[in-house]
Motif scaffolding. Structure first.
Motif, short mmCIF file in Angstrom:
data_model
loop_
_atom_site.label_atom_id
_atom_site.label_comp_id
_atom_site.label_asym_id
_atom_site.label_seq_id
_atom_site.Cartn_x
_atom_site.Cartn_y
_atom_site.Cartn_z
N TRP A 36 0.81 -1.24 0.18
CA TRP A 36 0.00 -0.01 0.00
C TRP A 36 0.98 1.36 0.06
N ARG A 37 2.04 0.99 0.70
CA ARG A 37 2.85 2.40 0.81
C ARG A 37 3.56 2.74 -0.59
N LYS A 38 3.77 1.62 -1.25
CA LYS A 38 4.60 1.84 -2.39
C LYS A 38 3.48 2.12 -3.47
N TYR A 39 2.51 1.67 -3.53
CA TYR A 39 1.34 2.22 -4.43
C TYR A 39 1.16 3.62 -3.97
N GLN A 40 0.96 4.23 -2.85
CA GLN A 40 0.50 5.29 -2.70
C GLN A 40 1.72 6.30 -2.99
N GLN A 41 3.00 5.67 -2.99
CA GLN A 41 4.22 6.60 -3.51
C GLN A 41 4.34 6.80 -4.90
N TYR A 42 4.10 5.50 -5.68
CA TYR A 42 3.84 5.72 -7.15
C TYR A 42 2.64 6.72 -7.46
N LEU A 43 1.50 6.61 -7.01
CA LEU A 43 0.56 7.57 -7.34
C LEU A 43 1.13 9.13 -6.96
N ARG A 44 1.65 9.18 -6.06
CA ARG A 44 2.26 10.57 -5.76
C ARG A 44 3.07 11.11 -6.89
N ILE B 191 0.04 10.72 -20.16
CA ILE B 191 1.16 9.53 -19.71
C ILE B 191 1.02 9.26 -18.47
N ALA B 192 0.91 10.39 -17.56
CA ALA B 192 0.66 10.02 -16.27
C ALA B 192 -0.76 9.35 -15.94
N SER B 193 -1.65 9.74 -16.63
CA SER B 193 -3.08 9.13 -16.49
C SER B 193 -2.86 7.50 -16.50
N ARG B 194 -2.24 7.35 -17.87
CA ARG B 194 -2.00 5.98 -18.12
C ARG B 194 -1.16 5.12 -17.02
N LYS B 195 -0.15 5.83 -16.54
CA LYS B 195 0.66 5.27 -15.43
C LYS B 195 -0.04 4.85 -14.39
N ILE B 196 -1.06 5.94 -13.80
CA ILE B 196 -2.06 5.80 -12.77
C ILE B 196 -2.95 4.64 -13.01
N ASP B 197 -3.48 4.51 -14.05
CA ASP B 197 -4.39 3.37 -14.40
C ASP B 197 -3.77 1.92 -14.26
N GLU B 198 -2.54 2.01 -14.70
CA GLU B 198 -1.43 0.80 -14.60
C GLU B 198 -1.06 0.57 -13.09
N ALA B 199 -1.13 1.29 -12.39
CA ALA B 199 -0.68 1.32 -10.96
C ALA B 199 -2.11 0.72 -10.27
N HIS B 200 -3.39 1.27 -10.61
CA HIS B 200 -4.55 0.66 -10.09
C HIS B 200 -4.77 -0.96 -10.34
N ASP B 201 -4.30 -1.01 -11.60
CA ASP B 201 -4.52 -2.46 -11.99
C ASP B 201 -3.58 -3.34 -11.32
N ALA B 202 -2.30 -2.91 -11.22
CA ALA B 202 -1.36 -3.76 -10.60
C ALA B 202 -1.78 -3.94 -9.21
N TYR B 203 -2.05 -2.93 -8.46
CA TYR B 203 -2.43 -2.99 -7.08
C TYR B 203 -3.41 -4.08 -6.81
N ASP B 204 -4.69 -3.77 -7.55
CA ASP B 204 -5.80 -4.95 -7.57
C ASP B 204 -5.09 -6.29 -7.65
N PHE B 205 -4.49 -6.50 -8.66
CA PHE B 205 -3.95 -7.75 -9.35
C PHE B 205 -3.28 -8.52 -7.99
N ILE B 206 -2.43 -7.78 -7.42
CA ILE B 206 -1.61 -8.13 -6.40
C ILE B 206 -2.09 -8.32 -5.24
N LEU B 207 -3.12 -7.52 -4.76
CA LEU B 207 -3.84 -7.49 -3.60
C LEU B 207 -4.70 -8.90 -3.75
N SER B 208 -5.28 -9.09 -5.02
CA SER B 208 -6.07 -10.34 -5.10
C SER B 208 -5.52 -11.82 -5.01
N LEU B 209 -4.19 -11.86 -5.33
CA LEU B 209 -3.45 -12.79 -5.15
C LEU B 209 -3.13 -13.11 -3.75
#
Length: 90
Positions: free
Chosen positions: A29-37, A52-70
């Motif tokens: 969660w901390r790394k996710y928040q840092q990435y979003l900032r 570009i930033a918007s795409r990076k943010i979308d990628e971060a949301h998807d990655a966070y959700d994926f890892i958390l689901s696992l």
């Protein structure tokens, strides 16, 4: 999703947040928040940079959700829980 594809996706997502497979929910969660900032839209002036930033943010949301689901899937089979069960904390 095939196992190999899942593993490759997991590796890519963990790399995005610079964590490994032993990360905790809190660390993730901390790394996710840092990435979003880092990719906060108001840091950028041009529309191209904001896109570009918007795409990076979308990628971060998807990655966070994926890892958390696992993590949630694996918790019942882990020898030691990743997160404390709030019901057992008194």
């Amino acid at each position: 999703m095939e196992l190999e594809k899942t593993i490759e996706t997991l590796k890519r997502h963990l790399k995005l947040f610079q964590v490994n497979h032993r990360t905790t929910k809190l660390e993730l969660w901390r790394k996710y928040q840092q990435y979003l900032r880092e990719w906060k839209l108001d840091k950028f002036d041009s529309m191209d940079d904001k896109l570009i930033a918007s795409r990076k943010i979308d990628e971060a949301h998807d990655a966070y959700d994926f890892i958390l689901s696992l993590i949630h899937i694996s918790e019942p089979t882990r020898r030691y829980p990743i997160a404390k069960d709030e019901r057992s904390v008194k």
